[in-house]
Design an enzyme around this catalytic site. Structure first.
Site, PDB file in Angstrom:
ATOM      1  N   LYS A  16       0.793  -1.170   0.036  1.00  0.00           N
ATOM      2  CA  LYS A  16       0.066   0.019   0.030  1.00  0.00           C
ATOM      3  C   LYS A  16       0.867   1.312   0.082  1.00  0.00           C
ATOM      4  CE  LYS A  16      -2.164  -0.655   3.715  1.00  0.00           C
ATOM      5  NZ  LYS A  16      -2.004  -2.230   4.185  1.00  0.00           N
ATOM      6  N   ARG A  91      -8.902   1.797   9.330  1.00  0.00           N
ATOM      7  CA  ARG A  91      -8.584   0.674   9.690  1.00  0.00           C
ATOM      8  C   ARG A  91      -9.668  -0.166  10.603  1.00  0.00           C
ATOM      9  NH1 ARG A  91      -2.608   0.837   9.266  1.00  0.00           N
ATOM     10  NH2 ARG A  91      -1.780  -1.007   9.809  1.00  0.00           N
ATOM     11  N   ARG A 130      11.533  -6.894   4.269  1.00  0.00           N
ATOM     12  CA  ARG A 130      11.361  -5.138   4.083  1.00  0.00           C
ATOM     13  C   ARG A 130      12.444  -4.632   5.202  1.00  0.00           C
ATOM     14  NH1 ARG A 130       5.450  -2.294   5.006  1.00  0.00           N
ATOM     15  NH2 ARG A 130       5.516  -2.979   7.130  1.00  0.00           N
ATOM     16  N   ARG A 164      11.843  -2.940  10.608  1.00  0.00           N
ATOM     17  CA  ARG A 164      10.882  -2.209  11.537  1.00  0.00           C
ATOM     18  C   ARG A 164      10.397  -3.047  12.991  1.00  0.00           C
ATOM     19  NH1 ARG A 164       5.783   0.174   8.366  1.00  0.00           N
ATOM     20  NH2 ARG A 164       4.779  -0.869  10.041  1.00  0.00           N
ATOM     21  N   ARG A 175      -0.237  -8.535  14.250  1.00  0.00           N
ATOM     22  CA  ARG A 175      -0.866  -7.579  13.243  1.00  0.00           C
ATOM     23  C   ARG A 175      -1.756  -8.124  12.188  1.00  0.00           C
ATOM     24  NH1 ARG A 175       4.126  -5.127  10.595  1.00  0.00           N
ATOM     25  NH2 ARG A 175       2.725  -3.687   9.665  1.00  0.00           N
TER      26      ARG A 175
HETATM   27  P1  AMP Z   1       1.529   0.783   9.072  1.00  0.00           P
HETATM   28  O1  AMP Z   1       2.565   1.556   9.093  1.00  0.00           O
HETATM   29  O2  AMP Z   1       0.065   1.276   8.501  1.00  0.00           O
HETATM   30  O3  AMP Z   1       1.637  -0.626   8.957  1.00  0.00           O
HETATM   31  O4  AMP Z   1       0.968   1.074  10.854  1.00  0.00           O
HETATM   32  C1  AMP Z   1       1.912   0.651  11.762  1.00  0.00           C
HETATM   33  C2  AMP Z   1       1.259   0.639  13.045  1.00  0.00           C
HETATM   34  O5  AMP Z   1       0.738   1.961  13.279  1.00  0.00           O
HETATM   35  C3  AMP Z   1      -0.176  -0.200  13.196  1.00  0.00           C
HETATM   36  O6  AMP Z   1       0.224  -1.532  13.352  1.00  0.00           O
HETATM   37  C4  AMP Z   1      -0.981   0.535  14.055  1.00  0.00           C
HETATM   38  O7  AMP Z   1      -0.422   0.061  15.422  1.00  0.00           O
HETATM   39  C5  AMP Z   1      -0.671   1.812  14.141  1.00  0.00           C
HETATM   40  N1  AMP Z   1      -1.732   2.476  12.934  1.00  0.00           N
HETATM   41  C6  AMP Z   1      -1.484   2.685  11.750  1.00  0.00           C
HETATM   42  N2  AMP Z   1      -2.633   3.433  10.973  1.00  0.00           N
HETATM   43  C7  AMP Z   1      -3.583   2.986  12.169  1.00  0.00           C
HETATM   44  C8  AMP Z   1      -5.025   3.098  12.111  1.00  0.00           C
HETATM   45  N3  AMP Z   1      -5.572   3.816  10.975  1.00  0.00           N
HETATM   46  N4  AMP Z   1      -5.565   2.905  13.171  1.00  0.00           N
HETATM   47  C9  AMP Z   1      -4.840   2.263  14.477  1.00  0.00           C
HETATM   48  N5  AMP Z   1      -3.732   2.041  14.327  1.00  0.00           N
HETATM   49  C10 AMP Z   1      -2.999   2.570  13.417  1.00  0.00           C
END
Ligand code: AMP
Length: 221
Positions: A16, A91, A130, A164, A175
């Site tokens: 994404k 989300r 990654r 990460r 996750r």
């Molecule tokens: P991502 O970079 O999108 O994979 O997000 C990394 C982490 O940030 C996720 O596993 C959540 O802990 C938090 N996070 C990111 N976006 C959201 C969202 N829209 N709602 C809740 N937690 C989020």
């Protein structure tokens, strides 16, 4: 002035972020990636950043009200008058409902919703290879492109590239569990509205990009 809002859906690690960056450039609207916004808070050492980092490292979701306020603030900035590409947001069902309201209030159009589909075995493989740059957020895959990140340095600026914290194997599983429990029901919210398209996330970056443009609107490709 043509306005666009686009939501990229899909499980973690389907690409994404990479596609959102390209779409943002192609459409001339900003990428709003809630994960990146939270990591920036963490780097800035704010209270929110510290609280969020702890939740993120457990593979859980940050509370809806915090995320919605953060997105509202970002959407009110001048560069988002023509819309935005949302990446990692919404989300949950409440986040999707809050976004519907925000877009109406801000006179932005109903979103195109494109879900990128990748089998789970491939997701695990991709996430464990990654690496991200600690400074610019650029994403690399050590299997596809090992030369780009020799000596763990980002070719764009010499900063460190790292795995990460939340891409550790146990956290990836957590996750994915959270994705199935909290985010899949939200996909139904959009599926029922009819503005929803699915594309395969397999193949090259260019192929996936072309599929997304066609799914949004064939005139854009
Ligand atoms: P991502 O970079 O999108 O994979 O997000 C990394 C982490 O940030 C996720 O596993 C959540 O802990 C938090 N996070 C990111 N976006 C959201 C969202 N829209 N709602 C809740 N937690 C989020």
């Amino acid at each position: 002035m043509t306005k666009y809002t686009l939501i990229l859906l899909g499980a973690i690690g389907v690409g994404k972020g990479t596609q959102a960056q390209r779409l943002s450039r192609h459409l001339g609207i900003p990428q709003i990636a809630t994960g990146d916004l939270l990591r920036m808070e963490g780097q800035a050492g704010t209270d929110l950043g510290r609280r969020a980092a702890e939740i993120m490292n457990r593979g859980e979701l940050v509370p809806d009200d915090i995320i919605v306020d953060m997105v509202r603030g970002r959407l009110l900035r001048d560069d988002a008058v023509r819309g935005a590409v949302f990446d990692g947001f919404p989300r949950t069902v409440p986040q999707a409902e809050a976004l519907d309201g925000m877009l109406k209030d801000m006179d932005l159009p109903t979103p195109h919703v494109v879900s990128i589909e990748v089998p789970e075995s491939e997701i695990i493989e991709r996430l464990s290879s990654r690496r991200v740059c600690v400074t610019c957020g650029a994403v690399f895959n050590v299997k596809i492109n090992p030369a780009a990140i020799e000596n763990h340095k980002c070719p764009k600026g010499e900063a460190r590239v790292i795995l990460r914290d939340d891409d550790q194997p146990e956290t990836i599983q957590q996750r994915l569990t959270v994705y199935r429990a909290k985010t899949l029901p939200m996909v139904t919210h959009y599926r029922e509205k009819g503005s929803f398209r699915e594309v395969s996330g397999m193949g090259t970056e260019d192929q996936v990009f072309a599929r997304i443009l066609i799914a949004m609107d064939p005139d854009l490709s």
